[in-house]
Write a protein that holds these residues in place. Structure first.
Motif, PDB file in Angstrom:
ATOM      1  N   VAL A 323       0.824  -1.208   0.000  1.00  0.00           N
ATOM      2  CA  VAL A 323       0.000   0.000   0.000  1.00  0.00           C
ATOM      3  C   VAL A 323       0.857   1.258   0.000  1.00  0.00           C
ATOM      4  CG1 VAL A 323      -1.729   1.309   1.298  1.00  0.00           C
ATOM      5  CG2 VAL A 323      -1.927  -1.169   1.102  1.00  0.00           C
ATOM      6  N   GLN A 324       1.930   1.245   0.770  1.00  0.00           N
ATOM      7  CA  GLN A 324       2.753   2.446   0.891  1.00  0.00           C
ATOM      8  C   GLN A 324       3.690   2.647  -0.293  1.00  0.00           C
ATOM      9  OE1 GLN A 324       4.690   2.093   4.708  1.00  0.00           O
ATOM     10  NE2 GLN A 324       3.017   3.114   5.767  1.00  0.00           N
ATOM     11  N   LYS A 325       4.270   1.556  -0.802  1.00  0.00           N
ATOM     12  CA  LYS A 325       5.293   1.685  -1.831  1.00  0.00           C
ATOM     13  C   LYS A 325       4.813   1.303  -3.230  1.00  0.00           C
ATOM     14  CE  LYS A 325       8.285   2.736   1.362  1.00  0.00           C
ATOM     15  NZ  LYS A 325       8.788   4.145   1.504  1.00  0.00           N
ATOM     16  N   GLY A 326       3.713   0.580  -3.324  1.00  0.00           N
ATOM     17  CA  GLY A 326       3.238   0.099  -4.613  1.00  0.00           C
ATOM     18  C   GLY A 326       3.096   1.148  -5.694  1.00  0.00           C
ATOM     19  N   PRO A 327       2.595   2.354  -5.373  1.00  0.00           N
ATOM     20  CA  PRO A 327       2.411   3.358  -6.423  1.00  0.00           C
ATOM     21  C   PRO A 327       3.674   3.789  -7.154  1.00  0.00           C
ATOM     22  CG  PRO A 327       1.038   3.887  -4.536  1.00  0.00           C
ATOM     23  CD  PRO A 327       1.913   2.740  -4.112  1.00  0.00           C
ATOM     24  N   VAL A 328       4.867   3.496  -6.609  1.00  0.00           N
ATOM     25  CA  VAL A 328       6.089   3.888  -7.324  1.00  0.00           C
ATOM     26  C   VAL A 328       6.772   2.695  -7.983  1.00  0.00           C
ATOM     27  CG1 VAL A 328       6.494   5.846  -5.798  1.00  0.00           C
ATOM     28  CG2 VAL A 328       7.595   3.667  -5.280  1.00  0.00           C
ATOM     29  N   TRP A 329       6.201   1.503  -7.849  1.00  0.00           N
ATOM     30  CA  TRP A 329       6.809   0.320  -8.449  1.00  0.00           C
ATOM     31  C   TRP A 329       6.589   0.265  -9.953  1.00  0.00           C
ATOM     32  CZ3 TRP A 329       4.457  -3.431  -4.335  1.00  0.00           C
ATOM     33  CH2 TRP A 329       5.284  -3.455  -3.208  1.00  0.00           C
ATOM     34  N   ASP A 330       7.503  -0.424 -10.616  1.00  0.00           N
ATOM     35  CA  ASP A 330       7.297  -0.815 -12.003  1.00  0.00           C
ATOM     36  C   ASP A 330       6.769  -2.247 -11.952  1.00  0.00           C
ATOM     37  OD1 ASP A 330       7.813  -0.531 -15.027  1.00  0.00           O
ATOM     38  OD2 ASP A 330       8.813  -2.403 -14.492  1.00  0.00           O
ATOM     39  N   ILE A 331       5.487  -2.421 -12.210  1.00  0.00           N
ATOM     40  CA  ILE A 331       4.838  -3.728 -12.065  1.00  0.00           C
ATOM     41  C   ILE A 331       4.737  -4.402 -13.426  1.00  0.00           C
ATOM     42  CG2 ILE A 331       2.733  -4.913 -11.334  1.00  0.00           C
ATOM     43  CD1 ILE A 331       2.268  -2.634  -9.347  1.00  0.00           C
ATOM     44  N   VAL A 332       5.157  -5.652 -13.480  1.00  0.00           N
ATOM     45  CA  VAL A 332       5.110  -6.428 -14.716  1.00  0.00           C
ATOM     46  C   VAL A 332       4.337  -7.718 -14.472  1.00  0.00           C
ATOM     47  CG1 VAL A 332       7.263  -5.497 -15.647  1.00  0.00           C
ATOM     48  CG2 VAL A 332       7.326  -7.529 -14.177  1.00  0.00           C
ATOM     49  N   VAL A 333       3.847  -8.302 -15.562  1.00  0.00           N
ATOM     50  CA  VAL A 333       3.147  -9.593 -15.508  1.00  0.00           C
ATOM     51  C   VAL A 333       3.937 -10.582 -16.353  1.00  0.00           C
ATOM     52  CG1 VAL A 333       0.890  -8.544 -15.119  1.00  0.00           C
ATOM     53  CG2 VAL A 333       1.664  -8.976 -17.455  1.00  0.00           C
ATOM     54  N   PRO A 334       3.716 -11.878 -16.178  1.00  0.00           N
ATOM     55  CA  PRO A 334       4.523 -12.877 -16.891  1.00  0.00           C
ATOM     56  C   PRO A 334       4.508 -12.760 -18.406  1.00  0.00           C
ATOM     57  CG  PRO A 334       3.362 -13.914 -15.079  1.00  0.00           C
ATOM     58  CD  PRO A 334       2.840 -12.514 -15.164  1.00  0.00           C
ATOM     59  N   THR A 335       3.447 -12.198 -18.983  1.00  0.00           N
ATOM     60  CA  THR A 335       3.384 -12.083 -20.439  1.00  0.00           C
ATOM     61  C   THR A 335       4.098 -10.854 -20.974  1.00  0.00           C
ATOM     62  OG1 THR A 335       1.232 -10.998 -20.214  1.00  0.00           O
ATOM     63  CG2 THR A 335       1.230 -13.381 -20.619  1.00  0.00           C
ATOM     64  N   ASP A 336       4.553  -9.974 -20.110  1.00  0.00           N
ATOM     65  CA  ASP A 336       5.272  -8.772 -20.563  1.00  0.00           C
ATOM     66  C   ASP A 336       6.599  -9.151 -21.200  1.00  0.00           C
ATOM     67  OD1 ASP A 336       3.396  -6.893 -19.885  1.00  0.00           O
ATOM     68  OD2 ASP A 336       4.252  -6.458 -17.913  1.00  0.00           O
ATOM     69  N   THR A 337       7.050  -8.318 -22.112  1.00  0.00           N
ATOM     70  CA  THR A 337       8.344  -8.534 -22.770  1.00  0.00           C
ATOM     71  C   THR A 337       9.328  -7.443 -22.381  1.00  0.00           C
ATOM     72  OG1 THR A 337       7.539  -7.350 -24.728  1.00  0.00           O
ATOM     73  CG2 THR A 337       7.339  -9.758 -24.722  1.00  0.00           C
ATOM     74  N   ARG A 338       9.252  -7.004 -21.154  1.00  0.00           N
ATOM     75  CA  ARG A 338      10.143  -5.966 -20.660  1.00  0.00           C
ATOM     76  C   ARG A 338      10.242  -6.051 -19.145  1.00  0.00           C
ATOM     77  NH1 ARG A 338       7.208  -2.912 -17.783  1.00  0.00           N
ATOM     78  NH2 ARG A 338       8.941  -1.554 -17.307  1.00  0.00           N
ATOM     79  N   SER A 339      11.304  -5.503 -18.602  1.00  0.00           N
ATOM     80  CA  SER A 339      11.463  -5.306 -17.161  1.00  0.00           C
ATOM     81  C   SER A 339      12.521  -4.240 -16.959  1.00  0.00           C
ATOM     82  CB  SER A 339      11.861  -6.609 -16.450  1.00  0.00           C
ATOM     83  OG  SER A 339      13.111  -7.090 -16.933  1.00  0.00           O
ATOM     84  N   MET A 373      -3.628   5.798  -5.092  1.00  0.00           N
ATOM     85  CA  MET A 373      -2.919   6.979  -5.592  1.00  0.00           C
ATOM     86  C   MET A 373      -3.715   8.244  -5.327  1.00  0.00           C
ATOM     87  SD  MET A 373      -1.445   5.450  -9.166  1.00  0.00           S
ATOM     88  CE  MET A 373      -0.595   6.972  -9.576  1.00  0.00           C
ATOM     89  N   GLU A 374      -5.043   8.147  -5.404  1.00  0.00           N
ATOM     90  CA  GLU A 374      -5.888   9.296  -5.102  1.00  0.00           C
ATOM     91  C   GLU A 374      -5.776   9.655  -3.630  1.00  0.00           C
ATOM     92  OE1 GLU A 374      -8.647  12.411  -5.483  1.00  0.00           O
ATOM     93  OE2 GLU A 374      -7.352  11.345  -6.898  1.00  0.00           O
ATOM     94  N   ALA A 375      -5.768   8.637  -2.765  1.00  0.00           N
ATOM     95  CA  ALA A 375      -5.598   8.893  -1.329  1.00  0.00           C
ATOM     96  C   ALA A 375      -4.247   9.533  -1.049  1.00  0.00           C
ATOM     97  CB  ALA A 375      -5.740   7.581  -0.552  1.00  0.00           C
ATOM     98  N   ARG A 376      -3.222   9.070  -1.760  1.00  0.00           N
ATOM     99  CA  ARG A 376      -1.889   9.654  -1.582  1.00  0.00           C
ATOM    100  C   ARG A 376      -1.870  11.100  -2.078  1.00  0.00           C
ATOM    101  NH1 ARG A 376       3.557   6.484  -2.728  1.00  0.00           N
ATOM    102  NH2 ARG A 376       2.905   5.742  -0.696  1.00  0.00           N
ATOM    103  N   ARG A 377      -2.584  11.359  -3.163  1.00  0.00           N
ATOM    104  CA  ARG A 377      -2.630  12.728  -3.694  1.00  0.00           C
ATOM    105  C   ARG A 377      -3.260  13.667  -2.664  1.00  0.00           C
ATOM    106  NH1 ARG A 377      -6.070  16.093  -5.678  1.00  0.00           N
ATOM    107  NH2 ARG A 377      -7.789  14.619  -5.482  1.00  0.00           N
ATOM    108  N   ILE A 378      -4.362  13.235  -2.062  1.00  0.00           N
ATOM    109  CA  ILE A 378      -5.032  14.058  -1.051  1.00  0.00           C
ATOM    110  C   ILE A 378      -4.128  14.246   0.159  1.00  0.00           C
ATOM    111  CG2 ILE A 378      -6.984  14.118   0.547  1.00  0.00           C
ATOM    112  CD1 ILE A 378      -8.596  12.598  -1.593  1.00  0.00           C
ATOM    113  N   SER A 379      -3.463  13.167   0.569  1.00  0.00           N
ATOM    114  CA  SER A 379      -2.539  13.249   1.697  1.00  0.00           C
ATOM    115  C   SER A 379      -1.416  14.229   1.409  1.00  0.00           C
ATOM    116  CB  SER A 379      -1.973  11.861   1.998  1.00  0.00           C
ATOM    117  OG  SER A 379      -0.992  11.924   3.017  1.00  0.00           O
ATOM    118  N   ASN A 380      -0.893  14.187   0.191  1.00  0.00           N
ATOM    119  CA  ASN A 380       0.192  15.094  -0.172  1.00  0.00           C
ATOM    120  C   ASN A 380      -0.278  16.550  -0.184  1.00  0.00           C
ATOM    121  OD1 ASN A 380       2.179  13.182  -0.411  1.00  0.00           O
ATOM    122  ND2 ASN A 380       1.955  12.918  -2.614  1.00  0.00           N
ATOM    123  N   GLU A 381      -1.494  16.767  -0.653  1.00  0.00           N
ATOM    124  CA  GLU A 381      -2.022  18.135  -0.650  1.00  0.00           C
ATOM    125  C   GLU A 381      -2.143  18.660   0.775  1.00  0.00           C
ATOM    126  OE1 GLU A 381      -5.680  18.065  -2.778  1.00  0.00           O
ATOM    127  OE2 GLU A 381      -4.722  18.030  -4.754  1.00  0.00           O
TER     128      GLU A 381
END
Length: 540
Positions: A323-339, A373-381
């Motif tokens: 919850v805290q760090k997920g919004p800045v991760w680069d998330i991939v799935v097994p079918t992706d062709t990049r990392s 991300m919306e909750a984080r935006r409000i928190s940041n404001e």
């Protein structure tokens, strides 16, 4: 001994060794040098027939070379003096001294190596250490070629742009590829529709000449190629825009003004603000696809059975971290062709250190994280508002502050009894007794305890638990349903093209393995370069 004699400098866990073994040239890595104890332990575990020297290479001498002569030097010196996230001190950085020493030593050897390969980060080619290197090579009658290559050019779904240099000493020489390189660059330019400065044509290659398995990479589109003359006005060049599909955060990019050949860097965020860094929501919605020739990540992932038997296999990431760090991760799935590029800080730091795997593909990570991300935006404001209010309230003039303090002091003296242990008798100060001091200390201690308890009681869940308290339970459940986990060391090693026979001794834990792999290189890229260097024979 039949074949070439090889010495591996800054050997790490043996990436260069693996590359040489798979390049198709006869020879043997006889000696490996590194100062890192853990890396040497892994190296010895996998290559027991190679002599490993744990030493600082600034002490490597002519006598050492004569005692263990080599036809080939493979080198991957420290990259910290040249990284764009560092101070870019180049040769002034103490970590660059050992490599500069080796370059100087080349000129004093009676039998210098016939072949050289050197690997470093993108940006080394603009450093003063690079100038020292190529000047020495030219002086000693080496021909050399330079490359900027990334694994996704070879079908590997991973972004890791690196600088490489190949060199051969006369009478051997690398092929004259001036015309071929210009044609290659022109084809690349037309295919990707971007401008490369004319002075760079034929200097730094972005493909291996004649290698049918090396494709142009869309990643090169994101870089502004400059010569040394262009450098100096833009130390912050090549910084990336979050969420770029062709490149990772650690390999940051910049937009180039083709007309003026200048670099446009994004505005910096004030470092004294308490705001948590947030990602542009639109970047989450961009289609993240790798190069068309890349295999899917699933080819490199461990099966459930393999994970069950792997002591280093990571579990699902904890709820609070997701919850805290997920919004800045680069998330991939097994079918992706990049990392993204995996760094030594993978799993320790969360932004720009490598991709996170979503194992449950029935849900969209974009829709799952948008409420957070919306909750984080409000928190940041709210934090910005509090920060600005705090700055405004503390911006009194010295005179105003002195007047306020006098007023407060006078008011306190008129309305409150004197509680200090220092008392007055007939207008004269009398030293406090032990009883007075004890009473005051007890009063202060009690007040401190009451204040602490009061503060703790007044803390809202949002203050105590941060973003966790600002997100409804069902939204937390939604992101946890994604089944997010870090890639295992074995999976990262596969993306770096290490064979599965390369293992870690039991003394190395998962975090140590991440660090060692983050400092390593892509075996396949180096292997293809070595094949090209040894095969492209041309006598002068």
């Amino acid at each position: 001994m039949e074949g070439l004699r090889v010495s591996e400098f800054y050997s790490g866990i043996g990436g260069l060794h693996c590359a040489f073994e798979t390049c198709g040239t006869k020879g043997k890595v006889l000696h490996a040098f590194d100062i890192n104890t853990a890396a040497n332990e892994v190296y010895k575990h996998n290559f027991p027939d190679t002599t490993v020297h744990q030493r600082n290479l600034t002490s490597f001498s002519i006598a050492n070379h004569n005692a263990m002569p080599a036809d080939v030097w493979l080198m991957s010196p420290p990259c910290q003096p040249y990284t764009r996230q560092g101070k870019q001190m180049g040769s002034k950085d103490m970590r660059a001294q050992s490599f500069i020493h080796l370059v100087d030593l080349l000129g004093n050897l009676d039998t210098p190596p016939s072949y050289l390969l050197m690997e470093n980060v993108f940006g080394f080619e603009k450093s003063d250490t690079h100038e020292v290197l190529v000047a020495q090579l030219t002086k000693l009658n080496y021909t050399y070629q330079e490359f900027l290559l990334t694994p996704d050019q070879f079908g590997i779904p991973n972004s890791r742009l690196r600088y490489f240099l190949l060199a051969k000493r006369a009478p051997r020489a690398l092929l004259d590829i001036g015309l071929r390189s210009r044609q290659s660059f022109q084809a690349l330019k037309n295919a990707l529709q971007f401008t490369i400065a004319p002075c760079d044509v034929g200097v730094i290659q972005t493909t291996i000449p004649g290698d049918g398995e090396c494709f142009p990479s869309p990643q090169h589109h994101n870089y502004h190629y400059t010569t040394k003359a262009d450098v100096g006005t833009s130390d912050e060049s090549n910084t990336t825009e979050g969420g770029n599909p062709a490149i990772d955060v650690a390999e940051q990019t910049a937009e180039a003004d083709d007309k003026n050949k200048t670099t446009i860097a994004p505005a910096k965020r004030s470092c004294d603000s308490p705001v948590v860094r947030e990602r542009d929501p639109e970047s989450w919605k961009r289609q993240k696809t790798g190069s068309a020739q890349c295999k899917a990540l699933s080819h490199f992932l461990q099966s459930s059975e393999e994970l069950a038997g792997d002591r280093m296999a990571p579990g699902f990431i904890a709820e609070k971290v997701v919850v805290q760090k997920g919004p800045v991760w680069d998330i991939v799935v097994p079918t992706d062709t990049r990392s993204c590029c995996f760094t030594k800080a993978y799993s320790k730091y969360h932004e720009g250190t490598g991709s996170v795997l979503q194992t449950n593909t029935e849900h969209s990570y974009v829709s799952a994280f948008e409420p957070i991300m919306e909750a984080r935006r409000i928190s940041n404001e709210n934090k910005r508002a509090q920060f600005e209010e705090s700055k405004a309230s503390s911006s009194h003039t010295p005179a105003e502050t002195h007047t306020q303090e006098q007023s407060q002091s006078q008011s306190q003296s008129e309305t409150e009894p004197q509680t200090s242990a220092q008392s007055l008798v007939d207008g004269k100060e009398v030293p406090p007794t032990e009883s007075d001091i004890g009473t005051e200390l007890q009063t202060q201690s009690k007040a401190k305890i009451e204040t602490t308890e009061e503060t703790a009681a007044d803390k809202s869940p949002a203050v105590a638990k941060g973003i966790m308290s600002e997100v409804p339970r069902e939204q937390i459940d939604a992101v946890m349903a994604l089944g997010l986990r870090f890639l295992s060391p074995r999976e990262i090693a596969r993306l770096h093209c290490f064979p599965d026979t390369m293992t870690f001794p039991k003394s190395i834990n998962r975090n140590s393995a991440y660090k060692l792999l983050g400092n390593s290189l892509n075996v396949r890229v180096v292997s293809r370069l070595l094949t090209y260097m040894f095969d492209s024979q041309k006598e002068q």
